[in-house]
Design a protein around this motif. Sequence first.
Motif, mmCIF file in Angstrom:
data_model
loop_
_atom_site.group_PDB
_atom_site.id
_atom_site.type_symbol
_atom_site.label_atom_id
_atom_site.label_comp_id
_atom_site.label_asym_id
_atom_site.label_seq_id
_atom_site.Cartn_x
_atom_site.Cartn_y
_atom_site.Cartn_z
ATOM 1 N N VAL A 93 -65.429 32.534 9.770
ATOM 2 C CA VAL A 93 -66.265 33.098 8.709
ATOM 3 C C VAL A 93 -66.979 31.964 7.981
ATOM 4 C CG1 VAL A 93 -64.787 35.108 8.408
ATOM 5 C CG2 VAL A 93 -64.360 33.060 7.044
ATOM 6 N N THR A 94 -68.140 32.291 7.442
ATOM 7 C CA THR A 94 -68.914 31.358 6.629
ATOM 8 C C THR A 94 -69.117 31.982 5.258
ATOM 9 O OG1 THR A 94 -70.069 30.563 8.600
ATOM 10 C CG2 THR A 94 -71.041 30.020 6.463
ATOM 11 N N VAL A 95 -68.769 31.237 4.218
ATOM 12 C CA VAL A 95 -68.866 31.760 2.855
ATOM 13 C C VAL A 95 -69.631 30.776 1.986
ATOM 14 C CG1 VAL A 95 -66.691 33.005 3.081
ATOM 15 C CG2 VAL A 95 -66.693 30.715 2.090
ATOM 16 N N PRO B 119 -64.253 41.145 8.173
ATOM 17 C CA PRO B 119 -63.863 40.194 9.226
ATOM 18 C C PRO B 119 -62.420 40.430 9.654
ATOM 19 C CG PRO B 119 -63.843 39.120 7.089
ATOM 20 C CD PRO B 119 -64.397 40.487 6.857
ATOM 21 N N LEU B 120 -62.098 39.941 10.847
ATOM 22 C CA LEU B 120 -60.765 40.075 11.414
ATOM 23 C C LEU B 120 -60.099 38.711 11.510
ATOM 24 C CD1 LEU B 120 -61.592 42.540 14.339
ATOM 25 C CD2 LEU B 120 -60.762 43.106 12.041
ATOM 26 N N LYS B 121 -58.785 38.727 11.553
ATOM 27 C CA LYS B 121 -58.029 37.480 11.691
ATOM 28 C C LYS B 121 -58.406 36.783 12.986
ATOM 29 C CE LYS B 121 -53.338 35.625 11.795
ATOM 30 N NZ LYS B 121 -51.882 35.951 11.767
ATOM 31 N N PHE C 103 -64.532 28.443 8.119
ATOM 32 C CA PHE C 103 -63.118 28.278 8.435
ATOM 33 C C PHE C 103 -62.669 29.466 9.278
ATOM 34 C CE2 PHE C 103 -63.422 30.494 4.413
ATOM 35 C CZ PHE C 103 -62.488 31.527 4.513
ATOM 36 N N THR C 104 -61.544 29.277 9.952
ATOM 37 C CA THR C 104 -60.970 30.335 10.781
ATOM 38 C C THR C 104 -60.044 31.183 9.926
ATOM 39 O OG1 THR C 104 -61.086 28.903 12.729
ATOM 40 C CG2 THR C 104 -59.686 30.847 12.878
ATOM 41 N N LEU D 247 -69.463 36.394 1.249
ATOM 42 C CA LEU D 247 -69.187 36.363 2.689
ATOM 43 C C LEU D 247 -70.506 36.516 3.441
ATOM 44 C CD1 LEU D 247 -67.281 36.304 5.068
ATOM 45 C CD2 LEU D 247 -66.868 38.746 4.741
ATOM 46 N N LYS D 248 -70.915 35.453 4.133
ATOM 47 C CA LYS D 248 -72.225 35.439 4.780
ATOM 48 C C LYS D 248 -72.152 35.910 6.229
ATOM 49 C CE LYS D 248 -74.931 32.028 3.505
ATOM 50 N NZ LYS D 248 -75.471 30.679 3.279
#
Length: 389
Positions: A113-115, A107-109, A135-136, A191-192
């Motif tokens: 993301v969903t974990v 992922p990138l900043k 969260f972002t 990390l989903k």
Amino acid sequence: MASWAEPSEPAALRLPGAPLLEGFEVLDGVDDTEEEDDLSGLPPLEDMGQPTVEEAEQPGALAREFLAATEPEPAPAPAPEEWLDILGNGLLRMKTLVPGPKGSSRPLKGQVVTVHLQMSLENGTRVQEEPELAFTLGDCDVIQALDLSVPLMDVGETAMVTADSKYCYGPQGSRSPYIPPHAALCLEVTLKTAEDGPDLEMLSGQERVALANRKRECGNAHYQRADFVLAANSYDLAIKAITSNTKVDMTCEEEEELLQLKVKCLNNLAASQLKLDHYRAALRSCSQVLEHQPDNIKALFRKGKVRCNHRTTSSLGIPTVCGEHFLYTILFGCHLLFQRENWLCHIMALGVLSHCVSAPILSLLPRFHQLWPLQMVWPGWAGDTASLY
């Protein structure tokens, strides 16, 4: 009369079953008996097979050499589990448990993301489990341990993260979930998904309010843990979500709700900046609040605190109107004196504000003196306004 017969082949030279050699002639001067070998230079029989001095110093060397040549080589030992030292100080480490599928990306900043998160103490006690935590990335929405480790994972990967309390909940701990002070944590993270963040220009009014509220709540959580740098960052992001350009029409109610939310975030930002001794930035935040709400008591309190903590007014750009300086100082003095009775503090502040913010000092003194003796509110008061600056 005996007849003469041809000499026969010596038995010692004839092999069994071999034909007779005809015309064999014995050479002159050669003894037909074999010469005995000279054995004087050979070692005695009892010395044969004895190891050398070097071999004698290593018992079993020949046996080991024989076994090494006959037995198969043992399989190599498995490589030890490798931990990635994320920051190089040993306080935040990560180990891959299940690698992500082939071809997956990191992922990138700025992406959402969903974990799947399982959080445990060092003794193995599980304190939190979040199947769908979103969260972002890079916005300080979560503890630093997550914000720093997830960018190093592939989508679909499961990793174990060990983090010192410095990158979790710090010396304050947490109430929900309950984390003891100074507690190090073990995080099992999967990390989903990773998707691009929302386009602020295309958000509706309610979506913009919801996003700003989430950032503000993150800032409040950081502030309660005394992490004022992260708190200020979250409040900045909330203000950015409120004030960014929009291509979507909003109702008057939504605009008013966004304005009230902006005032809250600016006041909280000023409080964080004061904790960090960033007086100039805190002054700007308070001034923005007073542009929308000139009688906002929290902004006046904090502006007075800036004035009292930094006596050099010219370097901060504070207006040189004596009445305004005096009012800020009085309000801050009320705040210090009645910090345990905020309701009385607000009543007194509103009593002063009922005259007007820019009123001369002489019009403020009698009214304030009736409410409470000035010497009790501000011990440094000596009857001269110059002692306040």
